[in-house]
Design an enzyme around this catalytic site. Structure first.
Site, PDB file in Angstrom:
ATOM      1  N   HIS A 120      51.882  38.173  37.089  1.00 34.67           N
ATOM      2  CA  HIS A 120      51.215  39.356  36.735  1.00 34.67           C
ATOM      3  C   HIS A 120      49.662  38.952  37.039  1.00 34.67           C
ATOM      4  O   HIS A 120      48.875  40.066  37.656  1.00 34.67           O
ATOM      5  CB  HIS A 120      51.233  39.285  35.097  1.00 34.67           C
ATOM      6  CG  HIS A 120      50.327  40.542  34.494  1.00 34.67           C
ATOM      7  ND1 HIS A 120      51.094  41.723  34.165  1.00 34.67           N
ATOM      8  CD2 HIS A 120      49.335  40.814  34.412  1.00 34.67           C
ATOM      9  CE1 HIS A 120      50.199  42.594  33.682  1.00 34.67           C
ATOM     10  NE2 HIS A 120      49.130  41.929  33.875  1.00 34.67           N
ATOM     11  N   GLU A 121      48.847  38.303  36.731  1.00 34.85           N
ATOM     12  CA  GLU A 121      47.668  38.065  37.046  1.00 34.85           C
ATOM     13  C   GLU A 121      47.356  37.938  38.692  1.00 34.85           C
ATOM     14  O   GLU A 121      46.514  38.740  39.224  1.00 34.85           O
ATOM     15  CB  GLU A 121      46.979  36.741  36.693  1.00 34.85           C
ATOM     16  CG  GLU A 121      46.845  36.785  35.045  1.00 34.85           C
ATOM     17  CD  GLU A 121      46.425  38.099  34.310  1.00 34.85           C
ATOM     18  OE1 GLU A 121      45.346  38.627  34.946  1.00 34.85           O
ATOM     19  OE2 GLU A 121      46.732  38.576  33.280  1.00 34.85           O
ATOM     20  N   HIS A 165      47.469  41.567  40.073  1.00 34.77           N
ATOM     21  CA  HIS A 165      45.878  42.179  39.840  1.00 34.77           C
ATOM     22  C   HIS A 165      45.141  41.693  41.053  1.00 34.77           C
ATOM     23  O   HIS A 165      44.287  42.477  41.685  1.00 34.77           O
ATOM     24  CB  HIS A 165      45.304  41.669  38.577  1.00 34.77           C
ATOM     25  CG  HIS A 165      45.744  42.461  37.374  1.00 34.77           C
ATOM     26  ND1 HIS A 165      45.722  43.943  37.511  1.00 34.77           N
ATOM     27  CD2 HIS A 165      46.141  41.695  36.121  1.00 34.77           C
ATOM     28  CE1 HIS A 165      46.043  44.286  36.230  1.00 34.77           C
ATOM     29  NE2 HIS A 165      46.103  43.019  35.359  1.00 34.77           N
ATOM     30  N   HIS A 205      45.901  43.008  44.592  1.00 34.55           N
ATOM     31  CA  HIS A 205      45.269  44.419  44.602  1.00 34.55           C
ATOM     32  C   HIS A 205      43.996  44.624  44.972  1.00 34.55           C
ATOM     33  O   HIS A 205      43.570  45.261  45.504  1.00 34.55           O
ATOM     34  CB  HIS A 205      45.434  45.014  43.216  1.00 34.55           C
ATOM     35  CG  HIS A 205      45.281  46.672  43.247  1.00 34.55           C
ATOM     36  ND1 HIS A 205      45.362  47.408  41.808  1.00 34.55           N
ATOM     37  CD2 HIS A 205      45.542  47.511  44.088  1.00 34.55           C
ATOM     38  CE1 HIS A 205      45.298  48.540  42.293  1.00 34.55           C
ATOM     39  NE2 HIS A 205      45.239  48.633  43.428  1.00 34.55           N
TER      40      HIS A 205
END
Length: 655
Positions: A444-445, A448, A451
């Site tokens: 998940h991290e 980020h 991105h």
């Protein structure tokens, strides 16, 4: 090429910041003297000034989260009013606003889409900051913004202090007999010639006891401590709500929720509430069934007064019974080093991104620093800090430091970011062994981080996560999560840390089958949080009692397990009182529709390792940052609008 992380002058931060801001102010005043202002001679230097401040300030605020101490707290508190005053001077500066408006008006047709997007965002933000108001109102907004920053920091500090204050000492071996060996090793200590076990409110320790602790009374004890911590935050919430309400009324909005949506993909309050209620109603019937299943299992132990503190313990037992899924069995296969290396291999196979470890300086010996390469060319740097520490704030997050951009002199600046988690600690005798849920968090991290780090946009204010609408910023992180449940992806790193044996198909299938275990319970809980948050900011709630009443109302409609009256969840809801999610917690579910739909394209292609599709995603979504609205970027990728059914299907709520 990359700036080194260096806080040797930390205690001098306030003085250095004041000098930097004075210099920045003078540079902006010089820019204001330009008669024929253009994007090149005004906007670009203006953005670079903002980047230089962010470059200086991010490590100072970051260190208070990852190496909290009296010194870091004092420095944070010293710098906060200084930067708040400067930011208010900028955001309420009508001359800058007029200059940007003039450039937009004079050059709109000759500027490219990215430059127009920057101007559109900046002009909107100036209006939202009250630059058009009279001086008395501007001064009041300045005072409110500073106080809100101080209150948010105090909210976080209270939680960290409360987390570190609590210890539950256990001597009775019966009370810990079901706890995994690796967790017991971290809890064990010797005192007065006896072996004892210490459990705290730090997440790895708390989760170990609430999930596996044999003693029901002890589970209740640590649960109660966890959900009653920092009671003083109740009064802070009152102040935050009052000030945010006053702020938006000065700015001409009916509510903070209305104000919040000005920078979101969702356009109307009703749109958000309807979206959440639809999800909640679709998930509730199945959530009730899931809860009954847990209660039935607990009743076999003679428990007919099922409590919230029993939830994790019996959920784990039920999961094991249904899927033969024992988290402890898997942990030796998810050793931190192996997970990272395999994960990097996956990212290289999918996106042509290579991670090369460097010996760059960081804030702790356990932090790893990597340079990212694409086609053998350095494109970014990432700092990865995974293990729990007493001086680290709880939870997991990504923090961006530098952005990718090309400055007014033509020099390219490369992006940097931090990933911070709270995984089990490594010791001299035992490596850090993760749960699969930790692996999901890491994916998940990293979503980020990528991105932000693979952006090819040359303008810092819409590069990476800058300028991305808040309710779509979770899209890339949730999208990457889905791959952490794929068999072939897991086989890249699920290797026993002693034998190097790869986790077998049967064991991996159990993880995949269990993915949607209690997914409806999870859904209605997220709806509860999101609706509470959004409705809290739609009206003015003056007291702790009124806040509690609202939460109770939302729970009455959507929660299937009502917590005990002493539970003060709101006092620990950092996302909306100490983070950026005020009237925006719904973003997690909003973005999940995008991420589920995007992942379904890989499923439908028949190949999870579909490199052509992965590179298209990288090109159309990741690399474009905030340069276009996410609904347009998603359409460019999928050639259609997203569907809510993909999320409900992927969670097993509908077929």
């Amino acid at each position: 090429m990359f700036k080194e992380f260096n806080l040797e002058e930390l205690t001098q931060s306030k003085v250095l910041l004041e000098k930097l801001l004075e210099q920045s102010k003078n540079e902006i005043l010089e820019l204001m003297k330009i008669e024929e202002k253009t994007y090149e001679n005004f906007v670009m230097p203006y953005e670079e000034i903002g980047e230089s401040i962010n470059d200086f300030l991010t490590p100072i605020f970051h260190i208070d989260s990852v190496k909290n101490s009296e010194v870091t707290g004092k420095v944070y508190e010293e710098c906060l009013p200084v930067i708040s005053k400067y930011e208010t001077w900028i955001s309420q500066n009508e001359s800058i606003y007029i200059a940007l408006k003039a450039i937009q008006s004079n050059y709109k047709t000759s500027l490219n889409d990215i430059q127009n997007k920057v101007l559109e965002n900046e002009i909107r933000d100036f209006i939202l900051s009250g630059c058009h108001l009279d001086n008395d109102k501007k001064k009041r907004l300045e005072d409110i913004n500073l106080t809100l920053s101080e209150l948010s920091h105090k909210f976080s500090q209270n939680l960290l202090d409360a987390t570190n204050e609590f210890e539950m000492i256990i001597e009775n071996e019966e009370d810990i007999k079901e706890i995994p060996v690796s967790d017991l090793e971290l809890a064990k200590f010797e005192e007065d010639g006896k072996t004892k076990y210490k459990f705290t409110l730090q997440i790895p320790s708390y989760m170990a006891y609430i999930t596996y602790g044999t003693s029901r009374d002890r589970r209740e004890e640590i649960y109660k401590a966890y959900c009653t911590k920092a009671p003083q935050n109740g009064k802070i919430i009152e102040q935050i709500l009052k000030l945010k309400n006053e702020k938006v009324k000065i700015l001409g909005f009916n509510s903070y929720s209305e104000y919040s949506l000005q920078t979101k993909m969702a356009s109307k309050e009703e749109e958000v509430v309807t979206f959440l209620e639809e999800l909640g109603h679709k998930g509730k019937a199945k959530a009730i069934e899931e809860l009954e299943e847990i209660k039935q299992l607990a009743s076999k132990d003679g428990i007919n007064d099922f409590r919230s503190s029993d939830m994790a313990y019996y959920s784990e037992k039920l999961k094991k019974a249904k899927y033969d899924l024992d988290e402890e069995y898997y942990r030796p296969y998810f050793e931190q080093e192996s997970v990272l290396n395999g994960f990097f291999d996956f990212l290289y196979q999918m996106f042509d991104i290579k991670f090369v470890q460097t010996d760059a300086k960081a804030w702790d010996d356990k932090v790893r620093v990597y340079n990212l390469l694409s086609n053998e060319k350095e494109i970014a740097r990432i700092y990865i800090d995974l293990e729990a520490r007493k001086d680290k704030r709880g939870g997991a997050w990504m923090n961006n430091w530098h952005s990718h951009y090309v400055d007014s002199k033509g020099e390219k600046h490369l992006p940097t970011a931090f990933i911070v988690c709270n995984f089990p600690q490594s010791t001299d005798t035992t490596p850090s062994l993760l749960r699969h849920s930790d692996v999901v968090t890491l994916f998940h991290e990293m979503g980020h981080a990528l991105h932000h780090l693979v952006s090819d946009i040359e303008d810092p204010y819409v590069s990476g996560i800058s300028g991305v609408a808040w309710d779509t910023v979770e899209f890339p992180s949730q999208f990457l999560e889905y791959f952490s449940y794929d068999k072939d992806v897991l086989k890249l790193f699920a290797k026993h840390y002693k034998t190097q044996e790869v986790l077998d198909d049967e064991a991996i299938n159990r993880i995949i089958k269990a993915k949607n275990f209690q997914s409806s319970l999870s859904l209605v809980r997220q709806v509860e949080f999101a609706l509470f948050d959004f409705k809290l900011y739609q009206d003015l709630y003056n007291s702790e009692e009124e806040v509690q009443n609202l939460l109770d109302e939302v729970r009455k409609e959507f929660a299937v397990m009502i917590p005990p009256s002493y539970n003060k969840f709101q006092n620990g809801f950092s996302h909306i009182f100490a983070g950026g999610y005020s009237a925006g917690y719904y973003s997690y579910k909003w973005a999940e529709v995008l991420s589920a739909d995007a992942f379904y394209m890989f499923i439908d292609s028949g190949n999870i390792f579909n490199k052509e599709l992965a590179l298209k995603y990288k090109e159309t979504i990741l690399s474009k940052g905030g340069s276009s609205n996410m609904d347009q970027l998603f359409y460019n990728f999928a050639q259609r609008k997203p569907s809510i059914d993909s999320l409900l299907k992927i969670d097993g709520i509908i077929s």
